[in-house]
Scaffold this motif. Structure first.
Motif, short mmCIF file in Angstrom:
data_model
loop_
_atom_site.label_atom_id
_atom_site.label_comp_id
_atom_site.label_asym_id
_atom_site.label_seq_id
_atom_site.Cartn_x
_atom_site.Cartn_y
_atom_site.Cartn_z
N ARG A 158 10.22 50.62 -32.42
CA ARG A 158 11.19 51.53 -31.80
C ARG A 158 10.81 51.92 -30.39
O ARG A 158 11.52 52.66 -29.74
N THR A 164 5.54 60.69 -33.98
CA THR A 164 5.16 59.95 -32.77
C THR A 164 4.43 60.87 -31.80
O THR A 164 3.39 60.52 -31.24
N ASP A 171 1.16 55.55 -35.56
CA ASP A 171 2.43 56.24 -35.71
C ASP A 171 3.14 55.51 -36.84
O ASP A 171 3.70 54.44 -36.65
MG LIG Z 1 8.73 58.42 -34.30
#
Ligand SMILES: [Mg+2]
Ligand SMILES: Nc1ncnc2c1ncn2[C@@H]1O[C@H](COP(=O)(O)OP(=O)(O)OP(=O)(O)O)[C@@H](O)[C@H]1O
Ligand SMILES: Nc1ncnc2c1ncn2[C@@H]1O[C@H](COP(=O)(O)OP(=O)(O)OP(=O)(O)O)[C@@H](O)[C@H]1O
Ligand SMILES: [Mg+2]
Lengths: 457, 339
Positions: free
Chosen positions: B54, B29, B156
């Protein structure tokens, strides 16, 4: 309030050594050997966020328990290749193998989970040969068993249930799958179970069942529109695969749910101990805190927290700031040598207090080692060490040592802040600290070293 | 066999879709965000997408949770812009149904029955088609003047263990949806993913497991015909002392070190003096450091054996924040330009 270790839930009364009136900010110490030695401990589950050391901890606990006389099996999941090789479990046959080289009276068996194979075995065990073949060949089943979110967790639980049922071992140590959230281990099987058991599946196979009831006519219309849409969207073949799969699995669904429920209950039983593994990093400890709360909510017995890869220093009386300032001094080269043996020096910064001369405990140890192993030549009064004998000056070397130390102290400070946050949330949780070893842990010797730290940290 | 070379920063024909994968926790990320910043140079516009629900991007940039909507989240040095999008498979599927079938209420009915859940969570291929499909749509999107809306899309992505499967939706879906619009969508997606328009980068640390995963991951990507980009070695720690210096310090120069410590204001160098007592623990730490350097050297060797261009990003000792992210972006630009 979380009741993580309320009396009824701890694994055994002697679990946490109450060191004489621990300070508010020091958590109780997790008595790992007491846990391993207690014949009442039948299952230890190592949970935690990804990469924190679950597999290492599980394997180290297995070795230590075996060498302390227990007959142990360790169920590892995706162990590092070298670790698997040195335990002799790198062949994927999905059954435990005895590990050679374990000392003491016990036995260590280990295996690594093959999730697809575990799934296949369940199918084979619960369906006649023909039906089993139909399921195993079904493309939808293949996709489900090979990599579906939650399958690994479900199969880990399943394997645990199988090992427990065999009753060949008096202690089972379970590693959990690498997932970012420790909670997945508890949640994923239910998710998969509820899918296999779910509304949608029933609807897919429903027409015959639902159609009979008058009130369901309307739903039936909706159904056909829906299956129509789905088959348009995904192609009729997928839907057909799923339907065939569902039909073939029909008799097994109840079994899945029943076994998942049984394993879940096993995890709540008094012989089970959960260890939450975390590195002293913010993310990992946040996960650990969630997990502790969740265990309490599910009435699952938490033994404690394994704080893995903790950094320390034998020179922790020297702060990062002072070390850096000293390194800079040396690198600037502006210091003229002077009388040794005195703490205060002419360039010492008035703002930084002089080091306490009283050695800390770590410092005493360091002194003992130093004098025991090294011949320290008395410093030569007034001599300068600026000579470039080995291409690098003593000042440069020393500055390097000091910079390394400053980095270490910064790491320690950060780790301490993270730990304090966890402790303030869950002061009741017992903790075992495991130092960060300089290298990877990939053989029995390394696992023993971790074991010693688990027991004494 | 090597994958088709992906273009990089500084080059004119940079891959427009840059996918960032790597072992869990290695910094996917972070690196994806730094890359999006790095690519947003000279007025360019990049889109940073996440696909795992997330909200990692929002966390990193310290903003509130991203909606299913492209939002500007940062301005790069030099005036470029970074937009972000958290792709949600369920929403993508509903959009998709709406687009193709105008399914207002039927869509809701599907949702109620758990079909959406089924389709997005359960049939993994389907979910991946939707996620990659949305990213590829952003890659191809043009404005009224016919220019690309985004110069680059940085993803990502899921970790190494799942990346090939994730990107190779064609194979995945072939087993599941053999006809129909999902099948066609998968084909369209693959035509972007398997072209030099795409580069898949792998983030690693100088540790055994992530490096091993990187090697395995590259092998899988290459076998699937997916374009491998760069290896990004993240959290690289500075090396302070080489082994030779360390040996000297631990051996014949120990007393000199004690005196140097003393000169630097850290107490007496005589036996039992403060400076002298610091020597041993400092040397222990240095020996650990040297051991780690040695392990890192081994892992670097393995990475070199992969024959891919490599970037290195430093470990930011103070932890990650926005300033750190810009620092990493600058580092990526620098190394990209030098390449
Ligand atoms: Mg991540
Ligand atoms: N105390 C320690 N000191 C040094 N290295 C360690 C320590 N504990 C674990 N390691 C190393 O860290 C790496 C990760 O450990 P491990 O595989 O046990 O983590 P994990 O939690 O099982 O990871 P995953 O979530 O990927 O399954 C391994 O290379 C291991 O050797
Ligand atoms: N170069 C760096 N220096 C310091 N810290 C870093 C660096 N890169 C990443 N981190 C930190 O490491 C942690 C993991 O990074 P990140 O979340 O980017 O990894 P990830 O691979 O996306 O993880 P996940 O697999 O959980 O998605 C974060 O706390 C991040 O701030
Ligand atoms: Mg593991």
């Amino acid at each position: 309030m979380t009741a993580g270790v309320s009396a009824g839930m701890t694994v055994s009364a002697g679990m946490t050594e109450s060191t004489a009136a621990p300070a508010m900010d020091t958590p109780p110490r997790l008595a790992v050997d007491a846990l391993l030695d207690d014949p009442g401990t039948r299952i230890i589950v190592c949970c935690g966020a990804g990469g924190v050391g679950k597999t290492t901890t599980a394997a180290a606990l297995g070795v230590r328990a075996a060498e302390r006389g227990r007959k142990v099996v360790v169920l590892t999941i995706d162990p590092a290749r070298r670790l698997a090789q040195s335990l002799g479990i790198d062949s994927l046959d999905n059954t435990p193998r005895q590990v050679a080289g374990v000392a003491g009276g016990g036995e260590l068996h280990a295996m690594m989970l093959d999730m697809k194979r575990t799934f296949d075995e369940i199918v084979e065990a619960h369906a006649d040969a023909e039906r089993a073949r139909a399921i195993l060949d079904n493309p939808f089943y293949q996709s489900l068993s090979a990599g579906f979110a939650g399958t690994q967790e479900y199969m880990a639980m399943e394997k645990l249930g199988q090992l427990r049922a065999r009753d060949d071992w008096d202690l089972i140590v379970v590693d959990t799958p690498p997932s970012r959230s420790a909670l997945d281990f508890l949640d994923a099987p239910t998710r998969l179970g509820s899918f296999l058991d779910g509304k949608f599946i029933r609807v897919l196979m429903a027409p015959a069942k639902v159609g009979g009831r008058a009130g369901m006519k309307f739903l039936n219309v909706g159904m056909s529109m829906m299956t129509g849409t789905l088959s348009k969207l995904m192609g009729a073949s997928l839907l057909k695969d799923v339907q065939t799969f569902v039909a073939a699995m029909d008799t097994m669904f109840g079994g899945f749910r029943t076994r998942a429920d049984a394993t879940y209950r096993l995890l709540q039983a008094p012989g089970t101990a959960f260890l939450v593994v975390a590195a002293p990093e913010a993310d990992a400890l946040r996960e650990a805190a969630y997990f502790v709360e969740r265990l309490a909510a599910d009435r699952m017995p938490l033994a404690g927290l394994v704080l893995n890869r903790v950094h320390g220093s034998g020179a922790d009386q020297l702060s990062a700031e002072r070390a850096l300032a000293a390194a800079e001094n040396l690198e600037e080269g502006g210091i003229v040598d002077q009388e040794s043996g005195k703490a205060g020096l002419r360039d010492s910064d008035a703002a930084t207090p002089p080091l306490a001369e009283e050695p800390t405990r770590a410092d005493e140890n360091a002194t003992v080692t130093a004098t025991a192993t090294v011949t320290v030549t008395e410093p030569d009064e007034g001599a300068t060490d600026e000579g470039v004998t080995d291409g690098i000056t003593a000042d440069e070397i020393t500055a390097g040592l000091l910079r390394l130390h400053a980095e270490r102290m910064q790491v320690i400070a950060r780790e301490q802040r993270n730990r304090d946050r966890f402790t303030s949330l869950h002061p009741e949780v017992a903790v075992a600290e495991v130092a960060a070893l300089p290298g990877d842990v990939h053989d029995l010797a390394g696992l023993r070293a971790i074991g010693v730290r688990l027991a004494t940290g | 066999m090597r994958a088709p070379e992906a273009e990089w920063l500084g080059s004119l024909a940079v891959s427009r879709l840059q996918v960032v994968s790597g072992k869990g926790g290695t910094g996917k990320t972070t690196v994806a965000a730094a890359l999006a910043l790095a690519l947003a140079r000279e007025g360019r516009r990049t889109l940073l997408v996440e696909v795992e629900g997330r909200q990692g991007i929002a966390q990193l940039f310290g903003t509130e949770a991203l909606p299913y909507e492209e939002r500007k989240i940062a301005v790069a040095p030099g005036g470029g812009e970074v937009f972000a999008l958290a792709i949600d498979a369920e929403r993508a599927l509903l959009d998709y149904l709406q687009m193709f079938y105008k399914l207002g209420s039927a869509g809701r009915a599907l949702k109620k029955l758990g079909a959406i859940d089924f389709a997005t969570t359960i049939a993994p291929g389907l979910r991946d088609v939707l996620l990659t499909g949305k990213a590829c749509e952003a890659v191809r999107r043009k404005d009224k003047a016919g220019r690309f809306v985004y110069d680059h899309v940085v993803m990502d992505a899921p970790p190494t263990g799942r990346i090939t499967r994730f990107l190779n939706v064609n194979d995945e879906v072939a087993g599941l949806a053999r006809f129909g619009p999902i099948h066609n969508q998968a084909q369209a997606v693959m035509s972007v993913l398997k072209s030099p328009q795409t580069a898949v980068h792998l983030v690693t640390l100088l540790e055994e497991m992530p490096v091993q995963e990187t090697a395995d991951g590259i092998e899988e990507l290459v076998a699937a015909g997916l374009p491998v980009g760069r290896v990004v070695v993240n959290m690289v720690r500075p090396h302070h002392l080489d082994e030779e210096a360390l040996r000297a310090a631990a051996g014949e120069r120990r007393a000199e070190v004690a005196r140097a410590l003393s000169r630097a204001g850290l107490g007496g160098a005589r036996r039992g003096g403060l400076a002298e007592r610091l020597v041993e623990p400092l040397l222990t730490q240095a020996a650990e450091h040297a051991g780690r350097v040695e392990l890192e050297r081994e892992q670097r060797g393995v990475l070199e054996g992969l024959g891919l261009p490599t970037y290195e990003l430093p470990l930011l000792g103070a932890g990650m924040d926005l300033a750190g992210l810009y620092e990493l972006a600058t580092e990526l630009r620098k190394q990209g330009d030098e390449e």
